[in-house]
Enzyme design. Structure first.
Site, mmCIF file in Angstrom:
data_model
loop_
_atom_site.group_PDB
_atom_site.id
_atom_site.type_symbol
_atom_site.label_atom_id
_atom_site.label_comp_id
_atom_site.label_asym_id
_atom_site.label_seq_id
_atom_site.Cartn_x
_atom_site.Cartn_y
_atom_site.Cartn_z
ATOM 1 N N LYS A 198 0.880 -1.181 -0.013
ATOM 2 C CA LYS A 198 0.139 0.017 0.085
ATOM 3 C C LYS A 198 0.857 1.344 -0.040
ATOM 4 O O LYS A 198 2.066 1.190 0.440
ATOM 5 C CB LYS A 198 -0.988 0.019 1.189
ATOM 6 C CG LYS A 198 -1.917 -1.072 1.027
ATOM 7 C CD LYS A 198 -2.943 -1.228 2.492
ATOM 8 C CE LYS A 198 -3.748 -2.641 2.370
ATOM 9 N NZ LYS A 198 -4.167 -3.019 3.653
ATOM 10 N N VAL A 247 -8.112 -7.721 -3.636
ATOM 11 C CA VAL A 247 -9.321 -7.692 -4.822
ATOM 12 C C VAL A 247 -10.563 -7.945 -4.178
ATOM 13 O O VAL A 247 -11.315 -7.301 -4.688
ATOM 14 C CB VAL A 247 -8.856 -8.997 -5.803
ATOM 15 C CG1 VAL A 247 -9.956 -9.209 -6.812
ATOM 16 C CG2 VAL A 247 -7.505 -9.074 -6.313
ATOM 17 N N ASP A 257 -23.348 -9.818 -14.106
ATOM 18 C CA ASP A 257 -23.024 -10.209 -15.444
ATOM 19 C C ASP A 257 -22.065 -11.508 -15.402
ATOM 20 O O ASP A 257 -21.243 -11.463 -14.584
ATOM 21 C CB ASP A 257 -22.514 -9.105 -16.215
ATOM 22 C CG ASP A 257 -22.329 -9.558 -17.755
ATOM 23 O OD1 ASP A 257 -23.249 -9.878 -18.491
ATOM 24 O OD2 ASP A 257 -21.109 -9.656 -18.184
ATOM 25 N N GLU A 302 -26.652 -13.956 -13.811
ATOM 26 C CA GLU A 302 -26.796 -14.404 -15.249
ATOM 27 C C GLU A 302 -26.022 -15.482 -15.564
ATOM 28 O O GLU A 302 -24.848 -15.579 -15.541
ATOM 29 C CB GLU A 302 -26.262 -13.251 -16.081
ATOM 30 C CG GLU A 302 -26.487 -13.439 -17.769
ATOM 31 C CD GLU A 302 -25.320 -13.076 -18.707
ATOM 32 O OE1 GLU A 302 -25.506 -12.922 -19.754
ATOM 33 O OE2 GLU A 302 -24.225 -12.769 -18.142
#
Length: 689
Positions: A106, A319, A342, A397
């Site tokens: 960082k 992440v 998605d 989806e």
């Protein structure tokens, strides 16, 4: 943590296994998934004090203004040798403002306020992160946490713009309650105008929201909001995850859009793309710190061969911080009400669904081909969203049919509320392409509509944006094609092509709406039979906007038949709003007659009758019903106002007889014109649902 510790007990797994005994051989897989999920939650608690703080990382990363107007800049760039901040504020000096290296890759920079106590970086001024790599390169980057990025007309690359307006938009209206019946209007702000240009958030607020409200939709699914450098990607190649697309306006204008939707009782879902990211480096996440990894897997695992994009490393701590905070950001800052995730199929499997037909064999959904890192990420995302926001809605989806996708996490599932019923639009396109009307198979249509996992909710749709993309075309255009250019006038009699197209367009949508799921979705404009297809400006079409717009002017033209399809869609939604079939258990199908081309079913004590025969009408057709009493027509596709032939009298009363028929205790005789759908309700039942 030892391997055996992963296999913690799933609290309500027995209920799932009783409901679906075919999952029994995979019990260990389900236990293991749940164990990995619980392990991550425990680690979050230990390392970050819980997920609440962890998912608010947008309040500490990127740029933050402190109470004294000093600014704190923070980034994660583990492979960088040094970081500097440059921009309008320091005359684009690449060395005057170095970040300080902290632990775990960082970097931080504190900039005190100016002498007049105002922030050193002004609102709406441009910035760049300068990354020095170990290989000696100097890279100019946009912060992954950038809240606003813009592109100058003559430039290809987007700029990071510091967004800190003196008068930020303040939401006035509370979120509406979560609807029991979900009727979704899938929308793209940029094409939401008949004009050949990128339409704005303000245009959508003032011109499209009133239409959506009038049509009876209670939910909007917004596509292409997360910033994407390439407009023609339809928003699916995201470059800046925390930035609302600037080509449609400012963040404040998007906030107003959502606030006004809330004032109309409409919830708003974001089409979120966490399945992959654009390969762009200068204005994307790719190679942010100069390395091949950072947010992504390095090597082949970090590349999607079909989409030409980067794939996230969902096991990476930072992440997870980035993606989970991203969901929280859209919920908190913009007050979205949930997400349509998605590309879930791509996330769930190491093969990303490429070359996999998914036959339905349960072995395809378990084992080494499943990417447990991303699966656990989705479980975490659903758990956190539903814990923090009780009414949050998440839709997956997924084309693979992964079992338990929409089961509660405590019951062995992944925690989604709904999945998209993706086989239904494919079936309609197949039928229209390959079969004459007299060869339509009623049983096969009903099977496709009802082939869904018990206890897992589906969003049914006859067509979405996918079916309208260039290379394919809208249902209306499949049905009527070039005749739409010359024969849609109400001042001339319908020819056979237009007559067939208008009648089937309504019937296909009502059958999908009433039988296909626990929610319904329509892509903007398709409710009134939008012609042609969708194609965004690109080199291959000379950057034309001709097909990148929605021609609402067609429905506003009285002498064209588009308003008739619009009126049917509106009344279909309003009828569902009153009787609530989407919130009811699956239908009881009493007739699927191949010769007559008739389908009859009952759902929510409402009788649905479809006669798909192109020429045969039936008088005194016996229909099975459950509750006895007097039935009346509440909606029929043959109404004159819907472009029909007006062959049914809504004053007619249908009385049941205690005559058992098709395994139901009562029945009645009805008249069913050809190519007509009828909705009958029992006058003696209280339909408050």
């Amino acid at each position: 943590m030892a391997e055996s510790e992963y296999n913690v007990s799933v609290p309500h797994l027995n209920s799932l296994l009783q409901m679906d005994p075919y999952l029994k051989p995979f019990e260990n897989d389900l236990q293991r998934r749940y164990g990995l999920f619980k392990k991550q939650l425990t680690l979050l608690e230990e390392a970050e004090g819980g997920f609440d703080q962890f998912t608010r990382s947008y309040k500490s990363y990127g740029v933050q203004r402190m109470p004294d107007n000093s600014l704190v800049f923070k980034e994660w760039a583990p492979a960088a040798e040094a970081l500097f901040l440059t921009g309008d504020f320091n005359g684009w000096d690449n060395f005057s403002h170095p970040y300080t290296k902290k632990e775990f890759g960082k970097w931080e920079l504190h900039i005190p306020p100016k002498e007049d106590k105002t922030p050193a970086v002004a609102h709406n001024s441009k910035l760049k992160v300068v990354v020095h790599t170990r290989a000696g390169e100097r890279l100019f980057r946009i912060s992954p946490w950038a809240k606003y990025v813009t592109r100058h007309e003559k430039s290809v690359i987007y700029d990071w713009v510091h967004w800190d307006p003196p008068q930020p938009y303040i939401h006035k209206h509370p979120r509406p309650q979560k609807p029991r019946s979900l009727r979704i209007y899938e929308s793209h702000v940029g094409i939401a105008s008949p004009e050949g240009k990128v339409a704005s958030y303000s245009n959508f607020t003032h011109n499209v929201l009133p239409r959506i409200k009038d049509l009876g939709y209670n939910c909007i699914q917004l596509m292409a909001i997360m910033e994407h450098a390439y407009y023609a990607s339809f928003g699916y190649q995201v470059t800046s995850f925390f930035a609302a697309s600037s080509r449609c306006g400012t963040p404040e204008e998007l906030k107003e859009l959502i606030d006004v939707a809330h004032s109309l009782g409409i919830i708003v879902l974001l089409d979120v793309v966490h399945s992959h990211a654009s390969k762009n480096t200068e204005d994307g996440l790719n190679h942010f710190d100069g390395s091949d990894s950072c947010f992504f897997h390095s090597g082949p695992r970090g590349e999607h061969s079909l989409w030409d994009s980067r794939l996230f490393n969902y096991s990476g701590w930072e992440v997870l911080r980035f993606l989970l905070s991203n969901l929280r950001w859209w919920m908190e800052e913009y007050r979205f009400d949930g997400f349509r995730f998605d590309g879930v199929s791509s996330m769930l499997y190491h093969h990303h669904g490429i070359g996999s037909g998914f036959s339905g064999d349960y072995a395809e959904y378990f084992g080494l081909q499943v990417d447990e890192d991303s699966l656990v990420y989705l479980m975490l995302a659903n758990h956190i969203l539903h814990t923090l926001y009780e009414d949050c809605i998440t839709i997956a989806e997924d084309v693979s049919g992964m079992p338990t996708l929409c089961c509660p996490i405590q019951g062995g599932g992944l925690g989604f509320d709904y999945r998209l019923a993706m086989a239904i639009p494919d079936k309609w396109i197949q039928i229209l392409k390959e079969f004459k009307d007299e060869d339509w198979n009623m049983g096969n249509i009903v099977f496709t509509m009802t082939n869904r996992r018990y206890g897992e909710k589906c969003i049914a749709y006859a067509e979405s944006h996918d079916q309208a993309l260039v290379g394919d075309k809208t249902l209306a255009f499949w049905l009527m094609d070039k005749d739409m250019y010359t024969n849609m006038s109400t001042s001339i009699p319908m020819n056979s092509v237009i007559d067939r197209g208008i009648q089937l367009h309504k019937m296909i949508r009502l059958l999908t709406h009433s039988l296909g799921g626990e929610g319904y979705l329509n892509f903007m404009g398709n409710e009134f039979g939008h012609p042609e297809w969708l194609d965004f400006p690109r080199v291959g079409n000379n950057e034309s906007y001709h097909y990148a717009r929605r021609q609402f002017n067609l429905v506003d033209t009285d002498h064209l038949r588009y308003w008739q399809l619009y009126a049917f869609d509106r009344d279909m939604n309003r009828t569902e709003d009153k009787y609530g079939w989407l919130a009811a258990p699956p239908a009881y199908i009493s007739v699927k007659h191949e010769g007559d081309k008739v389908i009859v079913f009952e759902r929510a004590n409402v009788i649905f009758i479809f006669n798909f025969h192109p020429t045969n009408s039936y008088s005194n057709y016996r229909v099975a019903v459950g509750p006895p009493g007097k039935y009346k027509i509440k909606l029929d596709s043959d109404g004159i106002q819907y472009g029909g032939h007006g062959r049914l009298d809504h004053n007619t009363e249908f009385f049941t007889e205690p005559m058992e028929f098709n395994n139901l205790p009562n029945s009645m005789l009805v008249y069913i014109p050809c190519r007509t759908a009828i909705v009958l309700v029992n006058e003696e039942i209280d339909y408050c649902y």
